[in-house]
Write an enzyme that holds these catalytic residues in place. Sequence first.
Site, PDB file in Angstrom:
ATOM      1  CE  LYS A   1     -27.708  18.445 -12.355  1.00 33.39           C
ATOM      2  NZ  LYS A   1     -27.752  18.571 -10.903  1.00 33.39           N
TER       3      LYS A   1
ATOM      4  CG  LEU B   1     -22.601  15.836 -15.292  1.00 36.85           C
ATOM      5  CD1 LEU B   1     -22.422  17.177 -14.593  1.00 36.85           C
ATOM      6  CD2 LEU B   1     -24.067  15.617 -15.643  1.00 36.85           C
TER       7      LEU B   1
ATOM      8  CD  GLU C   1     -27.721  22.118 -10.771  1.00 37.45           C
ATOM      9  OE1 GLU C   1     -28.932  21.972 -11.012  1.00 37.45           O
ATOM     10  OE2 GLU C   1     -27.080  21.409  -9.979  1.00 37.45           O
TER      11      GLU C   1
ATOM     12  CB  CYS D   1      23.817  25.668  -7.344  1.00 34.22           C
ATOM     13  SG  CYS D   1      24.998  26.069  -6.065  1.00 34.22           S
TER      14      CYS D   1
ATOM     15  CB  CYS E   1      24.726  29.239  -7.605  1.00 41.28           C
ATOM     16  SG  CYS E   1      23.534  29.423  -6.275  1.00 41.28           S
TER      17      CYS E   1
ATOM     18  CG  ASP F   1      -0.868   5.105  -0.252  1.00 46.89           C
ATOM     19  OD1 ASP F   1      -0.977   4.891   0.949  1.00 46.89           O
ATOM     20  OD2 ASP F   1      -1.763   4.833  -1.079  1.00 46.89           O
TER      21      ASP F   1
ATOM     22  CE  LYS G   1     -18.799  19.352 -14.068  1.00 51.78           C
ATOM     23  NZ  LYS G   1     -17.666  19.099 -13.215  1.00 51.78           N
TER      24      LYS G   1
ATOM     25  CB  CYS H   1      26.581  30.007  -3.057  1.00 47.02           C
ATOM     26  SG  CYS H   1      26.659  28.703  -4.294  1.00 47.02           S
TER      27      CYS H   1
ATOM     28  CG  ASP I   1     -13.275  22.425  -9.255  1.00 46.54           C
ATOM     29  OD1 ASP I   1     -13.366  21.193  -9.395  1.00 46.54           O
ATOM     30  OD2 ASP I   1     -12.261  23.070  -9.561  1.00 46.54           O
TER      31      ASP I   1
ATOM     32  CE  LYS J   1     -14.612  21.266 -17.335  1.00 46.42           C
ATOM     33  NZ  LYS J   1     -14.305  20.697 -16.012  1.00 46.42           N
TER      34      LYS J   1
ATOM     35  CE1 TYR K   1     -24.450  16.663  -7.894  1.00 47.13           C
ATOM     36  CE2 TYR K   1     -23.336  18.539  -6.907  1.00 47.13           C
ATOM     37  CZ  TYR K   1     -23.301  17.253  -7.406  1.00 47.13           C
ATOM     38  OH  TYR K   1     -22.130  16.557  -7.397  1.00 47.13           O
TER      39      TYR K   1
ATOM     40  CB  CYS L   1      24.619  26.749  -2.201  1.00 41.97           C
ATOM     41  SG  CYS L   1      23.290  27.753  -2.875  1.00 41.97           S
TER      42      CYS L   1
ATOM     43  CG  ASP M   1      -1.902  -1.110   1.204  1.00 47.74           C
ATOM     44  OD1 ASP M   1      -2.555  -1.341   2.212  1.00 47.74           O
ATOM     45  OD2 ASP M   1      -2.021  -1.758   0.142  1.00 47.74           O
TER      46      ASP M   1
ATOM     47  CD  GLU N   1       6.585  -1.433  -2.684  1.00 44.49           C
ATOM     48  OE1 GLU N   1       5.681  -2.212  -3.045  1.00 44.49           O
ATOM     49  OE2 GLU N   1       7.748  -1.788  -2.508  1.00 44.49           O
TER      50      GLU N   1
HETATM   51  S1  IVH Z   1     -25.186  16.357 -11.482  1.00 44.14           S
HETATM   52  C1  IVH Z   1     -26.413  12.626 -13.269  1.00 44.14           C
HETATM   53  N1  IVH Z   1     -24.775  18.815 -10.719  1.00 44.14           N
HETATM   54  O1  IVH Z   1     -19.675  16.993 -11.669  1.00 44.14           O
HETATM   55  C2  IVH Z   1     -25.574  13.771 -13.024  1.00 44.14           C
HETATM   56  N2  IVH Z   1     -22.903  17.353 -10.830  1.00 44.14           N
HETATM   57  O2  IVH Z   1     -19.057  15.411 -14.105  1.00 44.14           O
HETATM   58  C3  IVH Z   1     -25.006  13.763 -11.675  1.00 44.14           C
HETATM   59  N3  IVH Z   1     -20.811  18.369 -10.113  1.00 44.14           N
HETATM   60  O3  IVH Z   1     -19.335  13.840 -10.206  1.00 44.14           O
HETATM   61  C4  IVH Z   1     -24.207  14.943 -11.396  1.00 44.14           C
HETATM   62  N4  IVH Z   1     -21.631  20.353  -9.620  1.00 44.14           N
HETATM   63  O4  IVH Z   1     -19.002  15.852  -8.731  1.00 44.14           O
HETATM   64  C5  IVH Z   1     -24.206  17.626 -10.983  1.00 44.14           C
HETATM   65  N5  IVH Z   1     -24.527  21.000 -10.010  1.00 44.14           N
HETATM   66  C6  IVH Z   1     -24.003  19.818 -10.262  1.00 44.14           C
HETATM   67  C7  IVH Z   1     -22.640  19.583 -10.083  1.00 44.14           C
HETATM   68  C8  IVH Z   1     -22.137  18.335 -10.382  1.00 44.14           C
HETATM   69  C9  IVH Z   1     -20.532  19.606  -9.650  1.00 44.14           C
HETATM   70  C10 IVH Z   1     -19.805  17.323 -10.326  1.00 44.14           C
HETATM   71  C11 IVH Z   1     -20.091  16.037  -9.609  1.00 44.14           C
HETATM   72  C12 IVH Z   1     -20.052  14.976 -10.649  1.00 44.14           C
HETATM   73  C13 IVH Z   1     -19.353  15.641 -11.771  1.00 44.14           C
HETATM   74  C14 IVH Z   1     -19.874  15.078 -13.054  1.00 44.14           C
END
Ligand code: IVH
Length: 714
Positions: A303, A94, A127, A456, A432, A48, A129, A435, A131, A327, A239, A462, A44, A46
């Site tokens: 959606k 998505l 809505e 260097c 450098c 990691d 997305k 130094c 991060d 995006k 969501y 240094c 594990d 290794e």
């Molecule tokens: S809906 C069936 N809504 O995006 C769809 N996902 O690429 C289920 N995420 O793993 C996801 N904001 O981590 C949805 N407003 C949002 C989101 C969202 C961020 C992320 C989520 C998902 C990834 C999909």
Amino acid sequence: MSAGAAEIEGLSEGEARAELDRLQVEISRADIAYHQNDSPEISDAEYDALKLRYREIELAFPELRRADSLTGRVGAPAAEGFAKVRHAVPMLSLAKAYTDDDVTAFIEGGHRFFARDKDLVLEFTTEPKIDGLSASLRYEKGVFVRGATRGDGSVGEDITANLRTIADIPQRITGDGVPDVIEIRGEVYMTHADFQALKARSAADGGQDYVNPRNTAAGSLRQKDPTITAQRKLRFFAYAWGEASSLPADNQWGMIEAIRRWGFPVNPLTRRTASIDEMIEQYRLIEAQRATLGYDIDGVVYKLDRLDLRERWGYVTGEPRWALAHKFPAEQATTVLKAIDIQVGRTGALTPVARLMPVTVGGVVVENATLHNEDYIRGIGGDGEPIRGGYDLRVGDTVVIQRAGDVIPQIVAVIPEKRPSDAAPYVFPDRCPVCGSEAKRELNEKTGRLDAVRRCTGELVCPAQAVEQLKHFVARDAMDIDGLGDKQVTQFYAEGRIMRPADIFTLKARDERSLKKLKDVEGFGAVSVKKLFDAIDAAREPELDRFIFSLGIRHVGETTAAMFAKTFSTIEAFRETALSAASEGGDIHAVFPSIDGIGDTVLRSVRDFFQNARNVEALDELLKEVRPRPYVVTISATSEVAGKTVVFTGSLEKLTRGEAKAMAERLGAKVAGSVSKNTDIVVAGPGAGSKLTQAQSLGVRVVTEDEWLVMAAK
Ligand code: IVH
């Protein structure tokens, strides 16, 4: 960045790409061995280490991030340590769009699909997305019973205890229409303010550096100790939903409203939109607010509102057809390159940094950008190919910078028309800057080409290297001396209190004799000084592997250090062997035993380290103060398994695979993943298949788990 991967600073882009490719293969192989064949080939730790290095290369070279990257949220297999949770309803990803045209194509696809339904208006929710990381929260009779990560979409990890520490997540939901069973899905994230506060706290007490809110949120959710998660101030937006015994609404809008009523935060920028124009307009509105939201978003999600239509439109390879992530483009800005500074790292690598006219990119003021190495400044990529249209970078140039997520900004283009007529090509120093020692590009013995990195040659003479080396020495994964962080090390070096690692351990005695006592220095006090001295004393008997790692020998990361510790058991044995390799005419292969996983680059590097008398002297001074604990491998001479090669197959009932492996290794056996004529013992549990057959046909000794335990106990 962890000290174990410090060498990344010295990689050229080409080398980084090659290494990323190699790691991709190794990690995927390990994944298959572990998950599909249930027969791990590496430990594990290794694993990691491979994953860590992979991630750090990605962070240092974001442009090299592969489309099939093994890091990040999507597709990461459930890790060891947390119980696995199979999602009754998969957690999907998505489809992505980057342009308005992609969105139009998506909507038109929908209209074609539903063409027979006259006068049907397709409404979508739009809505942000978020991060962060998705999580699924299961409520039974209104009580939060289990929370899981997405994992690979089908199987995630049980992180209930950690999720319980998030204030946004209700422990119990009440109100109208709460179904008997409902899984609420959404995103765990961290605000910019909480992230910055954590970073500042950590810097103040010499802790780790945090790269960006998303990685920090991810790391926090994977803590074994929920009290640590609790300190990280994570948040949640709901969501979506997974398994449900009934639903309170028949569209997304109504569902989100119900989820809000039950007590979950839902994103206030969610709207219901009924045309492409409205959707794009909403996308632009959200994009315009991106910098001031206080948390990271990387696009918007559309959606389809009606749930019955979703079922008809359907799914394709892990993605719903009825949703789309639009995006945001990577954020770019134009600015002027004011200067190029050279930083000197622990191993002497000269790394150029661009100093820019401050400019705001996505709400963040950018003043610096990474320049990697001199070839990069000359407009040449790691593979020798021209980059940025072949333009070199000159002080005074107008440049386009790009920032993706929270990673270090990059210079992606030069605007040649704006180059001042007197801008001269940049001359990379061959001395450098700290130094004055000669700085050389070494010949890479493997490739036969010059390294991209200039180093260097001053080593510990240094000051830059000495300070970086000290920081590495005290770091958490090395000697782990609390209260001695980057700031203190830099200060103590500047004041002449600590110049070499050994000085750390004589600090207290010297301070007692000194007139300018540490407790009277600004920023310190009697209490913090006592704590510091106690922490130093506590580090006097380090584990051998940590100690070897802390020496900062190039190419000797944590895993390699552990292999040396295992092989040599004591620091004296390691030192003696390394010194004979370093002596005149010493041949690394004649003196070093062959160690699985340790190659020529490492051995040469150890030899070079010990060829420098100053390094040996510094080590010997240090050894007067600290006594690394011998690495104990209980190879009991009487154990019949010592020196044997063992293969575990089938399911074990009393031991986990990890325990079985550790036990065998402790007894001096080697654990292999497959059966061959070199195998001595096969431990077969129920369900053993081809490995057992193979063992039988080769006449290898086969024992049960119980028999193995008896053998091991002898
Ligand atoms: S809906 C069936 N809504 O995006 C769809 N996902 O690429 C289920 N995420 O793993 C996801 N904001 O981590 C949805 N407003 C949002 C989101 C969202 C961020 C992320 C989520 C998902 C990834 C999909």
